[in-house]
Design a protein around this motif. Structure first.
Motif, PDB file in Angstrom:
ATOM      1  N   GLN A   1       0.841  -1.206   0.000  1.00 53.01           N
ATOM      2  CA  GLN A   1       0.000   0.000   0.000  1.00 53.01           C
ATOM      3  C   GLN A   1       0.873   1.251   0.000  1.00 53.01           C
ATOM      4  O   GLN A   1       2.095   1.164   0.072  1.00 53.01           O
ATOM      5  N   SER A   2       0.205   2.402  -0.117  1.00 47.62           N
ATOM      6  CA  SER A   2       0.922   3.678  -0.180  1.00 47.62           C
ATOM      7  C   SER A   2       1.897   3.811   0.979  1.00 47.62           C
ATOM      8  O   SER A   2       1.554   3.533   2.132  1.00 47.62           O
ATOM      9  N   GLY A   3       3.123   4.226   0.654  1.00 44.57           N
ATOM     10  CA  GLY A   3       4.162   4.400   1.657  1.00 44.57           C
ATOM     11  C   GLY A   3       5.126   3.233   1.737  1.00 44.57           C
ATOM     12  O   GLY A   3       6.218   3.360   2.293  1.00 44.57           O
ATOM     13  N   ASP A   4       4.723   2.067   1.158  1.00 48.75           N
ATOM     14  CA  ASP A   4       5.616   0.920   1.171  1.00 48.75           C
ATOM     15  C   ASP A   4       6.716   1.071   0.120  1.00 48.75           C
ATOM     16  O   ASP A   4       6.551   1.782  -0.880  1.00 48.75           O
ATOM     17  N   ALA A   5       7.822   0.390   0.347  1.00 52.05           N
ATOM     18  CA  ALA A   5       8.927   0.414  -0.607  1.00 52.05           C
ATOM     19  C   ALA A   5       9.597  -0.952  -0.624  1.00 52.05           C
ATOM     20  O   ALA A   5       9.570  -1.686   0.373  1.00 52.05           O
ATOM     21  N   GLY A   6      10.194  -1.301  -1.776  1.00 47.40           N
ATOM     22  CA  GLY A   6      10.903  -2.578  -1.880  1.00 47.40           C
ATOM     23  C   GLY A   6      10.827  -3.155  -3.280  1.00 47.40           C
ATOM     24  O   GLY A   6      10.170  -2.604  -4.180  1.00 47.40           O
ATOM     25  N   TRP A   7      11.508  -4.290  -3.449  1.00 47.91           N
ATOM     26  CA  TRP A   7      11.523  -4.924  -4.771  1.00 47.91           C
ATOM     27  C   TRP A   7      10.139  -5.387  -5.190  1.00 47.91           C
ATOM     28  O   TRP A   7       9.826  -5.439  -6.391  1.00 47.91           O
ATOM     29  N   ASP A   8       9.289  -5.771  -4.225  1.00 50.23           N
ATOM     30  CA  ASP A   8       7.944  -6.236  -4.573  1.00 50.23           C
ATOM     31  C   ASP A   8       7.093  -5.103  -5.136  1.00 50.23           C
ATOM     32  O   ASP A   8       6.246  -5.321  -6.019  1.00 50.23           O
ATOM     33  N   VAL A   9       7.338  -3.886  -4.664  1.00 55.31           N
ATOM     34  CA  VAL A   9       6.650  -2.727  -5.247  1.00 55.31           C
ATOM     35  C   VAL A   9       7.046  -2.577  -6.707  1.00 55.31           C
ATOM     36  O   VAL A   9       6.203  -2.384  -7.593  1.00 55.31           O
ATOM     37  N   ASN A  10       8.325  -2.675  -6.978  1.00 53.69           N
ATOM     38  CA  ASN A  10       8.823  -2.562  -8.345  1.00 53.69           C
ATOM     39  C   ASN A  10       8.227  -3.651  -9.233  1.00 53.69           C
ATOM     40  O   ASN A  10       7.861  -3.401 -10.385  1.00 53.69           O
ATOM     41  N   GLU A  11       8.089  -4.860  -8.686  1.00 54.32           N
ATOM     42  CA  GLU A  11       7.539  -5.977  -9.462  1.00 54.32           C
ATOM     43  C   GLU A  11       6.097  -5.706  -9.856  1.00 54.32           C
ATOM     44  O   GLU A  11       5.703  -5.925 -11.016  1.00 54.32           O
ATOM     45  N   VAL A  12       5.309  -5.215  -8.902  1.00 49.94           N
ATOM     46  CA  VAL A  12       3.909  -4.889  -9.199  1.00 49.94           C
ATOM     47  C   VAL A  12       3.825  -3.762 -10.217  1.00 49.94           C
ATOM     48  O   VAL A  12       3.051  -3.807 -11.182  1.00 49.94           O
ATOM     49  N   GLU A  13       4.626  -2.700 -10.026  1.00 56.45           N
ATOM     50  CA  GLU A  13       4.569  -1.553 -10.933  1.00 56.45           C
ATOM     51  C   GLU A  13       5.020  -1.938 -12.347  1.00 56.45           C
ATOM     52  O   GLU A  13       4.444  -1.450 -13.338  1.00 56.45           O
ATOM     53  N   GLN A  14       6.007  -2.805 -12.469  1.00 56.66           N
ATOM     54  CA  GLN A  14       6.419  -3.257 -13.797  1.00 56.66           C
ATOM     55  C   GLN A  14       5.280  -3.965 -14.513  1.00 56.66           C
ATOM     56  O   GLN A  14       5.061  -3.761 -15.714  1.00 56.66           O
ATOM     57  N   ASN A  15       4.539  -4.782 -13.805  1.00 60.87           N
ATOM     58  CA  ASN A  15       3.418  -5.502 -14.416  1.00 60.87           C
ATOM     59  C   ASN A  15       2.284  -4.558 -14.783  1.00 60.87           C
ATOM     60  O   ASN A  15       1.690  -4.674 -15.860  1.00 60.87           O
TER      61      ASN A  15
END
Length: 346
Positions: free
Chosen positions: A114-128
């Motif tokens: 959710q908003s405010g989170d950071a990490g590789w999993d955020v990047n994975e979701v945003e790439q998709n």
């Protein structure tokens, strides 16, 4: 005549013995000596590249299946058909009439984002999301309000509750498109166990390779695959395992997993889980002088040689032996050059 010791690689010892035996029979049972009767047939010394191969057994299929388990509550309401190809954004199955979508990545999602989170999993979701056409955010490692807006749009398009929080139970991560290999659950089952398994969409050959032949499997090296109908297709060694697996029985050899890819999938027809034979390149020597193995003879001093034929005369020359492959043998010796005629004992 200067005596040269024959240097024979281990795998070729039987060939040398067979050739020498044939020579002895051809010369009345006595080892030949210089000035003996000329052979009835000749062959030229040729300069070629010799490649020795090792045949092993493998299985043609779609690779090792990967299991998928449901990660939430609810009831299974839709399952795919065996063999279905599924790409990014498409549903693998449904829970409570809501899709669980396939997304691409290298790691499974492990937490609600959710908003405010950071990490590789955020990047994975945003790439998709970006690959599926959603915009208005920057693909990075930070989950912003703009990311949450894109997630709400994605949730709306898939009939999910529009919270802006990306729930890991709503997606399955794979490295690319998948093919449904097994369907393990049934409609109406609770969505809390193994659902199905998937494989890649490209057929490969999997080989449980005897560790004795491990040196023959080099990543990137060429291989040939013989299909059940005798068709031969080229392949490439893609992966070579580093962990040996013990045989099921005490007498079974330990093996490593080797994968061979086939670029032209159309040559494979509709085969799946089919037994095949694979020829791996064991060794190669380039630009060497060779003769047919049948040209080797046993000389009186215990050396191995060839009968050199020049016009109406002939004489025997001791030779050093190298690689055996394809019915030919690498040789070197005094006066042995490309085009030299050698006798073939008959």
């Amino acid at each position: 005549m200067t005596r040269l010791r024959a240097v024979v690689i281990t795998a070729a010892t039987a060939l040398v013995a067979a050739a020498v035996a044939a020579a002895s029979i051809g010369f009345g049972g006595d080892p030949p000596s210089p000035g003996g009767a000329p052979a009835l047939a000749t062959a030229p010394v040729t300069r070629v590249t010799l490649t020795r191969t090792q045949q092993v057994n493998g299985t043609l299929g779609y690779g090792t299946p990967v299991r998928v388990s449901a990660r939430g509550n609810g009831t299974i309401t839709a399952l795919p058909v065996l063999g279905t190809l599924i790409s990014r954004g498409e549903a693998l199955y449904q829970v409570d009439n809501r899709p669980v979508s396939l997304l691409y990545g290298d790691h499974p999602l492990y937490r609600p984002i959710q908003s405010g989170d950071a990490g590789w999993d955020v990047n994975e979701v945003e790439q998709n999301l970006a690959a599926l056409g959603y915009a208005g955010f920057t693909v990075d490692t930070t989950y912003t309000a703009s990311t949450a807006t894109a997630v709400r749009k994605w949730q709306k398009d898939h009939g999910l509750t529009q919270t802006g929080v990306f729930e890991p139970a709503t997606a399955v991560i794979a490295t690319g498109p998948v093919r449904v290999a097994t369907v393990d659950a049934q409609l109406g089952d609770p969505a809390n166990g193994q659902m199905l398994s998937y494989s890649g969409t490209t057929r490969v050959v999997q080989i449980p390779l005897d560790v004795t032949y491990q040196s023959m499997a080099r990543q990137g090296s060429t291989a040939t695959v013989t299909l059940p109908d005798g068709t031969i297709v080229p392949g490439t060694v893609a992966t070579v395992g580093s962990v040996a697996v013990a045989g099921r029985l005490a007498e079974d050899p330990a093996t490593i997993d080797v994968t061979v890819t086939v670029a032209d999938q159309t040559r494979l027809g509709t085969l799946d889980r089919a037994p095949v034979t694979v020829s791996l390149v064991a060794a190669t020597v380039e630009n060497v002088l060779t003769v047919p193995v049948a040209a080797l003879v046993a000389l009186t001093d215990g050396a191995t040689g060839v009968q050199v034929v020049a016009g109406s005369t002939n004489h025997y020359v001791p030779v050093e032996l190298g690689m055996f492959a394809g019915g030919r043998v690498q040789i070197s010796g005094d006066g042995i050059t490309e085009g030299t005629l050698v006798g073939i004992p008959t």
